[in-house]
Design an enzyme around this catalytic site. Structure first.
Site, PDB file in Angstrom:
ATOM      1  N   GLY B 212       0.815  -1.221   0.000  1.00 54.60           N
ATOM      2  CA  GLY B 212       0.000   0.000   0.000  1.00 54.60           C
ATOM      3  C   GLY B 212       0.840   1.259   0.000  1.00 54.60           C
ATOM      4  O   GLY B 212       1.843   1.364  -0.732  1.00 54.60           O
ATOM      5  N   GLY B 215       4.692   1.501   0.100  1.00 56.51           N
ATOM      6  CA  GLY B 215       5.540   1.224  -1.051  1.00 56.51           C
ATOM      7  C   GLY B 215       5.818  -0.257  -1.189  1.00 56.51           C
ATOM      8  O   GLY B 215       4.938  -1.082  -0.954  1.00 56.51           O
ATOM      9  N   GLY B 241      -1.935  -2.712  -7.281  1.00 55.50           N
ATOM     10  CA  GLY B 241      -0.975  -3.805  -7.423  1.00 55.50           C
ATOM     11  C   GLY B 241      -0.844  -4.240  -8.871  1.00 55.50           C
ATOM     12  O   GLY B 241       0.246  -4.643  -9.318  1.00 55.50           O
ATOM     13  N   ASP B 242      -1.942  -4.174  -9.623  1.00 57.55           N
ATOM     14  CA  ASP B 242      -1.909  -4.570 -11.031  1.00 57.55           C
ATOM     15  C   ASP B 242      -1.102  -3.557 -11.845  1.00 57.55           C
ATOM     16  O   ASP B 242      -0.399  -3.934 -12.796  1.00 57.55           O
ATOM     17  CB  ASP B 242      -3.333  -4.696 -11.586  1.00 57.55           C
ATOM     18  CG  ASP B 242      -4.188  -5.631 -10.731  1.00 57.55           C
ATOM     19  OD1 ASP B 242      -3.616  -6.547 -10.108  1.00 57.55           O
ATOM     20  OD2 ASP B 242      -5.412  -5.440 -10.680  1.00 57.55           O
TER      21      ASP B 242
END
Lengths: 295, 295
Positions: B212, B215, B241-242
């Site tokens: 998140g 980092g 995340g993607d």
């Protein structure tokens, strides 16, 4: 042939969960899909009773294709008008306590598609003994859509049963369906404090109001009845009103006298509660209730 | 060409409500439909960056057809294998506070269909510079499905990025993807108390764990890095995340050195948070973050 109209059918999805926890993610282990809509349940019950029935209405998009396929797999005869919009879904999240529902609004139906359906309906009415008009209207349809269909059927000498709510009920009533059958909640939602008699004052036909385990109250142009099952049945009340509507439609077709017709409606409604899925009924409970229901 | 694999894509439905009240019925005024799945988001981000990309995976049934149509409308190049089972849906009920998710499991994929996909994938790998393997496995697939695909790609000299969770992550790791990129929650779900180093011990490749606003932490075969955005970005973290995975895949293709590659991944992830939908990013935030992220 009884023609059942479902203008806003749905693909009903049921998601079983241990508990619904707001703001969490629930992984659903198994999904059940079923063709949904009050008119489809009426058609299913009549079909299960061995009565000739034809389901019609509006279906569109990929979800409409799925609904048509599910209905076909059940063997319910159907002749729907295809529309460009996508048939809606409903999601029922069922935990150990109760169901939480999410109902999509349905497709926006343009005027040209509605006109095409009315013409299709006019053709079906020619071979119909009774017409049922059940459930909500999808967005875009005129609010008196059920009024329009009631007049088409009535002018052709075919009696109509109307089972809807809200403005569609108010507008449909005025066209004089042979029987209007809301439930008690739909009656009080229409105008707080209203009774069956208030509704009856707005129509030339009979009004039958179902009220769960309390049975039903009917006011016809000539008489008034109360009718209740001999004992309350526990189970799934969803679809009980549709089973009542199926019995009333059959009775209208056969010109059954009011007392036995209302007994049949109460018994079939109670037998539907005893069945776990909407649109089905328990035949043993049906016969038991038929013997015991009073009017 | 970067090939993104999505074995369990979804039709993502979003239902806005004022408040989610368990055991009540919610009438949804508007439904949004979107092709969903981590691999599809990776493909979207790469497509938006102007990078040649091809989305592949499994799609089936009427829901699969809808997903294919939505993806096509977005202009993302795709070559999916059709399966007989129906692609899953996810439902997100969004109120003023947060989202409540209902995730269908996905279709049961028989062995013959899986073999057919592996052959299709083998053909695509021949023209690929990098392969990404992202998201959950549908029921019926071997638990080392990502291991199988990793070996096919690696034997052809094509580096793999793996982003999944649970047993699929554990099994996939062992096949030695060039980069494995779970998030911190997926790491701790795998084994309580595990660190990035524990995961790194199970694979011959690099491990990048995103966490998140904190980092990411990366351990490569030779080095170790921590990398964070210059300032936390508020917005929708779904799909961040993607976006990181998309940046890592591009960097793998270009053989970018780790420090600038990880800065790019952090910046693109933060820019995805700033965008309201998953699979998109805010270009201004991206450039701002690129200038400020440290490694």
């Amino acid at each position: 042939m009884i023609v059942t109209v479902t203008l806003n059918p749905a693909l009903d999805l049921t998601y079983p969960v241990d508990a619904l926890v707001p703001h969490h993610t629930h992984r659903i282990s198994a999904v059940s899909e079923r063709a949904g809509g009050k008119g489809l349940n009426v058609a299913r019950v009549l079909h299960a009773l061995g009565e000739p029935v034809l389901a019609t209405g509006l279906l569109g998009g990929p979800t409409g294709t799925v609904v048509a396929g599910l209905l076909d797999a059940e063997g319910v005869p159907a002749s729907f008008t295809r529309i460009t919009g996508d048939t809606r879904r409903t999601v029922a999240v069922v935990d150990n306590e109760d169901a939480t529902g999410f109902w999509e609004p349905g497709p926006v139906v343009p005027a040209a598609e509605w006109s095409r359906f009315v013409e299709h309906f006019r053709g079906l009415v020619a071979g119909a003994s009774v017409v049922t008009l059940c459930g909500s209207l999808p967005p875009g349809l005129p609010i008196d859509a059920y009024g329009v269909l009631t007049r088409v059927a009535t002018e052709a000498g075919v009696p109509v049963l109307l089972d809807t709510s809200g403005p569609a009920l108010r507008e449909g009533l005025a066209a004089g369906p042979a029987v209007t059958k809301p439930n008690a909640a739909e009656l009080s939602a229409l105008a707080p404090g209203w009774t069956v008699a208030d509704l009856r004052a707005l129509t030339s036909g009979a009004v039958v109001v179902t009220d769960g385990v309390a049975g039903l109250r009917a006011i016809t142009p000539d008489e008034e009845f109360r009718c209740a099952p001999p004992a309350p049945v526990t189970g799934n009340p969803t679809g009980a009103g549709d089973a009542c509507a199926a019995a009333l439609a059959r009775g209208l077709r056969d010109r059954t006298a009011w007392p036995p017709l209302l007994v049949d409606a109460v018994a079939l409604g109670a037998a539907a509660v005893a069945s776990p899925v909407a649109g089905a009924f328990d035949p043993d409970v049906y016969h038991e209730m038929l013997a015991g229901a009073g009017c």
